[in-house]
Design a protein around this motif. Structure first.
Motif, short mmCIF file in Angstrom:
data_model
loop_
_atom_site.label_atom_id
_atom_site.label_comp_id
_atom_site.label_asym_id
_atom_site.label_seq_id
_atom_site.Cartn_x
_atom_site.Cartn_y
_atom_site.Cartn_z
N UNK A 35 38.69 34.53 73.49
CA UNK A 35 37.90 33.47 72.45
C UNK A 35 37.46 33.88 71.02
N UNK A 36 36.95 34.83 71.87
CA UNK A 36 36.02 36.34 70.48
C UNK A 36 37.33 36.62 69.61
N UNK A 37 38.05 36.90 70.27
CA UNK A 37 39.91 37.23 69.15
C UNK A 37 40.18 35.81 67.56
N UNK A 38 39.71 34.96 68.78
CA UNK A 38 40.53 33.30 68.51
C UNK A 38 39.70 33.33 66.79
N UNK A 39 38.64 34.26 66.57
CA UNK A 39 37.77 33.38 65.77
C UNK A 39 37.79 34.07 64.26
N UNK A 40 38.75 35.87 64.70
CA UNK A 40 38.79 36.06 63.53
C UNK A 40 39.98 35.07 63.13
N UNK A 41 40.34 35.81 60.98
CA UNK A 41 40.73 34.96 60.12
C UNK A 41 42.01 35.56 60.04
N UNK A 42 43.35 35.44 59.95
CA UNK A 42 44.00 36.55 59.10
C UNK A 42 44.27 36.10 57.47
N UNK A 43 44.91 36.33 56.74
CA UNK A 43 45.60 36.03 55.53
C UNK A 43 46.78 35.45 55.77
N UNK A 44 47.96 35.94 57.21
CA UNK A 44 49.26 35.02 57.12
C UNK A 44 49.47 34.89 58.17
N UNK A 45 49.58 33.54 58.46
CA UNK A 45 49.71 32.59 59.98
C UNK A 45 51.35 33.01 60.12
N UNK A 46 51.96 33.50 60.93
CA UNK A 46 53.54 33.18 61.30
C UNK A 46 53.91 31.63 61.43
N UNK A 47 54.79 31.08 61.13
CA UNK A 47 55.53 29.78 60.96
C UNK A 47 56.41 29.37 61.87
N UNK A 48 56.66 28.78 62.98
CA UNK A 48 57.77 29.37 63.40
C UNK A 48 58.74 27.85 63.20
N UNK A 49 58.17 27.16 62.76
CA UNK A 49 58.97 26.18 62.57
C UNK A 49 60.12 25.37 61.86
N UNK A 50 60.14 26.09 60.93
CA UNK A 50 61.86 26.72 60.68
C UNK A 50 62.82 26.87 60.96
N UNK A 51 62.30 27.58 62.00
CA UNK A 51 63.42 27.94 63.03
C UNK A 51 64.34 26.61 63.85
N UNK A 52 65.91 26.75 64.03
CA UNK A 52 66.57 25.77 64.12
C UNK A 52 66.88 26.42 65.61
N UNK A 53 65.83 25.71 66.81
CA UNK A 53 66.37 25.36 68.56
C UNK A 53 67.83 25.54 68.48
#
Lengths: 680, 339
Positions: free
Chosen positions: A347-365
């Motif tokens: 939970x503490x780690x999840x409070x950190x903000x990152x500049x880039x967030x990976x997006x996996x939505x484009x993967x064709x499964x």
């Protein structure tokens, strides 16, 4: 019975009264604040659970067992259990009996907070009546019980080793104030009641003490000062309580119902997390338990210090402690109040903000799942051509999705543009489909016997780094005649656990959705996992309707029971290391031992099951470097060596590769051992 | 010279060369060798870069100068301690020696490639190490190597510069060895594609760079900068490599018929036992600690104990030979009371 004072009041009760009002006010305000901080659905859930008879009863029972009797502590350490329960239960009984006395003898004073506490000062009763004799006896008995507990507590403070604790926490200044006032409360009560015993009655403890004192103290002048002192230490204790570790006393009574209501930590500091932090009694059991405490530099990174730093608001240390943790879960397993150390850290780690967030939505499964579904014997058996066509289409799909260069197939090196995570060569997927198809066809005959279960084997990244494990699992599935496909043999997606432990929950969820598509699309009805890290993830976070998620240990155990796998016992003796994620993480302790016991000799390490020591390779830590991890691994190996077994067995590819690096004896995965001694 | 006996521990090229020079200087060297032949790792090698000299021939040539040197094969040092100005040594064959000086030339051991499990050595059918390949070049049969491979991949730095494997040091020779072996493979199988996966190319020696340029220009060998993350095997028995091409910034996948792992150099475990016997220092990397790493590489912190070759760190063949000669001279001077 007679009341000694018509007013029913004396100024000495004021310190106690102030403390009492303060602490009650603080707690009530705290309860409302925490309720307000809870997310709406959690709040409703919690409040409903409080009025649901079943959970309400469970709450009362749990509070009685844990807060008063300290049952969990008794199971772990009898001396510590006795010490804590004698103080907690004894004090509770004294308060209860005090109220009972007030109810019986002067019901008109019930509304006065202080009356039950200072009953003996205000009311003179004679122990010659039955009621008086019984009540006074009980009062003295519980006071003696508490005093024994306090005596033990003092010994423990000086010599914690007598209690089997190697290390304990260093109390802060306020903690010390609270501690010393707590120690002082009961001896002072004994003194005060003893001085008063010839007026207000007493029992086996107070009357002899009174007699002794009267031998050299000729008057009652010391009577009032001791009552003052008693009231003052009570007042001090209650005023400092919210700022010391003794806050765990009221907080735990909140934690238990919240846990029983099934709440989870949703915010790193507020709501449930806040209650957890406050519930930490600072006992320091987690210090000895923490695998990082193998080195002195990391001692202050265990959960008790995380809680302390959160209470102090030391952001730098909170971040350090949260990032360093291996998330092995041992602190939670040994914690007496059940503070969820690993979840707190995530939970503490999840409070950190990152500049880039990976997006996996484009993967064709689609190609991945199509390749898998084509590989099952049913599909292959119906129309072989269709399966082949599907695989070819799948290959094209992946090549298109990944945007790989047309030449990639020819050269053998496929560059997947964009680094989307699926670096799939066209030839690769086609190969997988072909491979799995062949395997499916081979197993088709056996599948008739085995039933129609379509099994997808998901090896995960870690098993791919220890290829012998994947090979052994497939070999066992073959031998058992399962209709299976190795889902991520060539291409696969990460289960999402590393992202989740890093606190990147949204990214993890987007990856999870993609994996769900692959698995649901494959048509499998059983998902077998060789990596407990993946298994925990799949069983807790995935929504896979109609698919049974099972660890390979449980699955092969079933095969043995059905007679589909048989083993010849070898004369090598293995010690089984419980991987954190499989044992504490998923509660699987027995099936690996049962299997191992069939295939080889089995020994137990000094610390095993819930107490198993992390191998040090855990993905959980974000900052622990190899030098520090090596010390942990060696320490963990020492624990395994204590069994004097010839070799080490485990059921996690990460533990396997970590141990193999430093072990002086062979380390093998459960699947490897089973496969080697499997007799068809 | 009171005691002309010099114990040379290890009969590899360092020990052989030092013994030969000590003999020429009038000392009486005794070589203790744990195997049944001289030459160590070099004896099992096929050809040496950069001149493609035959390694067995070199060993033969060196052995020719050892007439008059006592060599104990299949023998180890059982015990060794300081006695007077020299050392009293017990050998595992029961012999006991009094020597004026001791030369430790125990060399290195090859990293066990199966420890990097993700590369599949010992798990997949077509994965070999640099030393396996060299033995095969030398004529030893090896069924892991296909008759006509279409694609061969080399992975550099297997167990070198790898904290996870416990070896932070560079093994120095593997970059060049990989290029040499890649060219040899290409010469054997002209139609094969040869790929090298490296993290850095460390080509520091004479003619090394020429080799590298020739490998690309004349032999068409592909170089990919990036570590291989994992290796799997497909149904046809091909090895499937996954890596990241860090120059192009893309993931890379390669189906190969043969994978060669460039296993690195580690200090011999036995050397540390020897060090304990005479209280010589061991360095943080596990190799022996020289008095300094610039001027007194051959000398230990104990009087009369000298080093030559890869027991103090990874070395090439010419470096080892040069050090052996220097050590011989140092020992000669030491025995004659000169600093």
């Amino acid at each position: 019975m007679r009341e000694r004072f018509a007013t029913g009041f004396d100024p000495f009760v004021l310190p106690f009264l102030i403390g009492m009002v303060f602490v009650l006010g603080y707690c009530f305000f705290g309860i409302f604040r925490i309720l307000y901080q809870l997310p709406k659905d959690d709040r409703r859930r919690f409040l409903v659970s409080l009025i649901t008879p079943r959970t309400a009863l469970k709450n009362v029972w749990d509070i009685f067992c844990n807060c008063l009797l300290h049952v969990k502590l008794w199971k772990r350490n009898k001396l510590l259990g006795f010490m804590h329960s004698s103080i907690a239960f004894g004090w509770f009984m004294i308060i209860l009996l005090g109220h009972l006395e007030v109810f019986i003898y002067c019901p008109e004073r019930v509304h006065l907070f202080y009356y039950p506490i200072f009953f003996n000062y205000f009311v003179a009763e004679n122990e010659s009546t039955i009621g008086g004799a019984v009540l006074f006896f009980l009062m003295d008995f519980f006071l003696l019980l508490i005093l024994t507990g306090i005596g033990l507590a003092i010994v423990k403070r000086v010599r914690s080793r007598f209690f089997g604790m190697r290390r304990t926490t260093r109390p802060s200044l306020l903690d010390r104030v609270g501690l010393y006032s707590l120690w002082a409360i009961f001896p002072l009560r004994l003194l005060a009641e003893s001085f008063t015993a010839h007026i207000s009655g007493g029992s086996f403890l107070t009357i002899p003490a009174n007699w002794v004192f009267r031998q050299f103290l000729g008057n009652d002048l010391n009577l009032l000062p001791t009552w003052w002192a008693y009231s003052i230490v009570l007042g001090v204790f209650m005023v400092v309580l919210p700022f010391t570790r003794y806050m765990h006393i009221p907080a735990e009574m909140m934690l238990i119902p919240m846990r029983n209501a099934g709440l989870r930590i949703r915010h790193p500091r507020k709501g449930f997390a806040k209650v957890q932090v406050l519930s930490c009694p600072g006992c320091g059991v987690c210090i000895d338990a923490c695998p990082m405490s193998a080195q002195k530099v990391n001692i202050k990174d265990c959960t008790v210090y995380l809680n302390r730093q959160i209470r102090r608001g030391n952001e730098k240390r909170i971040e350090e402690i949260s990032d360093k943790c291996l998330l092995c879960g041992k602190c939670e397993a040994v914690c007496q109040v059940g503070v969820e150390g690993p979840r707190m850290r995530v939970a503490q780690r999840s409070a950190r903000r990152y500049g880039l967030t990976p997006d996996f939505a484009a993967i064709d499964t689609a190609p991945l799942s199509r390749a898998a579904s084509a590989a099952f014997s049913g599909a292959a058996g119906a129309t072989g051509a269709a399966g082949a066509a599907g695989a070819a289409a799948g290959a094209a799909g992946v090549a298109g999705a990944a945007g790989a260069a047309g030449a990639s197939g020819a050269s053998g090196v496929a560059g997947a543009a964009g680094g989307a995570g699926v670096a799939a060569g066209a030839a690769g997927v086609a190969g997988a489909a072909g491979a799995a198809g062949a395997a499916g066809a081979a197993g088709a005959a056996a599948a008739g016997v085995a039933g129609a279960s379509k099994v997808a084997f998901f090896s995960g990244c870690m098993t791919r780094l220890t290829p012998s494990v994947g090979k052994a699992v497939c070999s066992l599935l073959d031998k058992a005649g399962a209709d299976y496909v190795w889902l991520d043999r060539e291409e696969g997606l990460c289960c999402g656990r590393p992202l989740l432990t890093a606190g990147r929950i949204d990214a993890a969820i987007s990856l999870i959705r993609k994996n769900e598509e692959v698995i649901l699309g494959s048509g499998a009805d059983t998902l077998v996992l060789s990596c407990p890290i993946c298994y925990k993830m799949f069983s807790e976070r995935y929504a896979l309707p109609g698919v049974r998620v099972v660890s390979y240990a449980d699955y092969f155990d079933e095969f043995v029971q059905q007679g589909r796998l048989r083993f010849e016992k070898s004369d090598i003796c293995y010690v089984y290391h419980d991987p954190c994620e499989l044992g504490r993480g998923c509660g699987i302790y027995e099936s690996p031992r049962r299997l191992l016991g069939q295939a080889a000799g089995i020994a137990e390490a000094e610390k095993n099951r819930e107490e198993s020591v992390c191998c040090g390779g855990s993905l959980g830590s974000l900052t622990l470097d190899f030098a520090h991890r090596e010390v942990i691994t060696r320490k963990s190996l020492e624990n395994l060596y204590s069994s004097r077994a010839d070799a080490i067995a485990t059921a996690c590819p990460l533990c396997l590769s970590t141990f193999r690096r430093y072990s002086d004896r062979p380390v093998r995965d459960l699947a490897e051992i089973l496969d080697a001694s499997c007799r068809l | 010279m009171e005691n002309k006996n010099v114990l040379v521990i290890g009969g590899g090229i360092a020990g052989m060369e030092a013994a030969r020079r000590l003999l020429q200087l009038g000392c009486e060297p005794v070589i203790v060798e744990q195997s049944d032949h001289l030459g160590g790792h070099v004896a099992g090698w096929h050809k040496l870069f950069p001149d493609m000299m035959s390694a067995p021939e070199l060993v033969e040539q060196m052995a020719a100068g050892l007439d008059g040197v006592t060599v104990y094969y299949r023998t180890r040092v059982a015990n060794m301690n300081r006695l007077g100005s020299g050392y009293s040594v017990m050998l595992s064959n029961g012999m006991s020696l009094q020597c004026g000086a001791v030369l430790i030339s125990t060399g290195f051991r090859l990293f066990d490639a199966s420890k990097k499990e993700e590369y599949g050595y010992g798990v997949y059918d077509h994965v070999v190490t640099n030393s396996d390949l060299e033995a095969w070049f030398g004529g030893a049969p090896d069924d892991r190597i296909p008759d006509s491979p279409a694609r061969v991949a080399f992975v550099h730095c297997v167990g070198s510069r790898d904290l996870k494997a416990g070896n932070p040091q560079c093994s120095k020779v593997c970059c060049m060895t990989a290029i040499k072996q890649a060219i040899e493979m290409k010469e054997k199988f002209p139609s094969a594609e040869v790929w090298c996966f490296y993290m850095d190319l460390r080509l520091f020696g004479k003619k090394y760079e020429d080799f590298y340029i020739a490998a690309q220009r004349d032999h068409g060998i592909h170089f990919v900068r990036g570590r291989v993350s994992e290796v799997s095997e497909d149904i046809h028995g091909h090895v499937v490599l996954k890596a990241e091409d860090t120059l192009a910034g893309t993931p890379v996948k390669l189906n190969a018929d043969l994978l060669v792992l460039m296993a690195g150099m580690l200090c011999n475990d036995d050397t540390q036992g020897l060090a304990r016997m005479v209280h010589a220092d061991v360095d943080s990397d596990g190799f022996m600690r020289s008095r300094d790493n610039i001027y007194r590489i051959n000398e230990s912190n104990r009087p009369g104990i000298f080093f030559a070759g890869a027991c103090t760190g990874t070395k090439t063949v010419p470096e080892t030979v040069a050090e052996a000669r220097a050590a011989a001279l140092d020992i000669y001077n030491y025995l004659n009371g000169r600093d």
